[in-house]
Write a protein that holds these residues in place. Sequence first.
Motif, short mmCIF file in Angstrom:
data_model
loop_
_atom_site.label_atom_id
_atom_site.label_comp_id
_atom_site.label_asym_id
_atom_site.label_seq_id
_atom_site.Cartn_x
_atom_site.Cartn_y
_atom_site.Cartn_z
N ASN A 38 0.83 -1.21 0.00
CA ASN A 38 0.00 0.00 0.00
C ASN A 38 0.87 1.25 0.00
N ALA A 39 1.99 1.19 0.70
CA ALA A 39 2.93 2.31 0.76
C ALA A 39 4.32 1.78 1.07
N THR A 40 5.31 2.46 0.54
CA THR A 40 6.71 2.14 0.80
C THR A 40 7.33 3.35 1.47
N TYR A 41 7.82 3.17 2.71
CA TYR A 41 8.43 4.26 3.45
C TYR A 41 9.94 4.15 3.38
N LEU A 42 10.58 5.18 2.90
CA LEU A 42 12.03 5.22 2.79
C LEU A 42 12.55 6.02 3.98
N VAL A 43 13.18 5.31 4.91
CA VAL A 43 13.54 5.93 6.19
C VAL A 43 15.04 5.92 6.46
N SER A 49 19.13 11.98 -0.91
CA SER A 49 19.25 10.64 -1.50
C SER A 49 17.97 9.85 -1.32
N ALA A 50 17.36 9.95 -0.14
CA ALA A 50 16.11 9.23 0.11
C ALA A 50 15.01 9.74 -0.81
N GLU A 51 14.98 11.05 -1.05
CA GLU A 51 13.97 11.61 -1.96
C GLU A 51 14.19 11.13 -3.39
N ALA A 52 15.44 11.04 -3.81
CA ALA A 52 15.74 10.55 -5.17
C ALA A 52 15.31 9.09 -5.31
N LEU A 53 15.56 8.28 -4.28
CA LEU A 53 15.14 6.88 -4.33
C LEU A 53 13.62 6.78 -4.28
N ARG A 54 12.98 7.63 -3.49
CA ARG A 54 11.51 7.65 -3.44
C ARG A 54 10.95 7.92 -4.83
N GLY A 67 8.54 9.57 1.76
CA GLY A 67 9.64 9.96 2.62
C GLY A 67 9.03 10.63 3.83
N PRO A 68 8.86 9.92 4.94
CA PRO A 68 8.14 10.49 6.08
C PRO A 68 8.86 11.69 6.69
N ARG A 69 8.08 12.57 7.29
CA ARG A 69 8.63 13.74 7.97
C ARG A 69 9.10 13.33 9.36
N SER A 70 10.05 14.06 9.89
CA SER A 70 10.55 13.80 11.24
C SER A 70 9.40 13.82 12.24
#
Length: 77
Positions: A38-43, A49-54, A67-70
């Motif tokens: 349903n969702a993939t969280y890149l943490v 880099s995480a945003e590019a992978l997202r 890409g979850p927020r802090s």
Amino acid sequence: MFGEYVPVRAEVVDVPGFSAHADAAEILGWLRGAPAPNATYLVHGEPESAEALRDRVDRGLGWNAVGPRSGERVLVR
């Protein structure tokens, strides 16, 4: 936790063929073999880099990548 025992409902699993040091192409290749969640969280990793992978997961696999927020909380089922 906070001075109390908490039951742990987890298990250790060996994931063959996956390296914590994989590059984006290797990660996408590994993910292609999995059913779409349903969702993939890149943490992990630096924010840029995480945003590019997202973006690559979102565009390359058509998955809802986040890409979850802090401090953000997510219910995992």
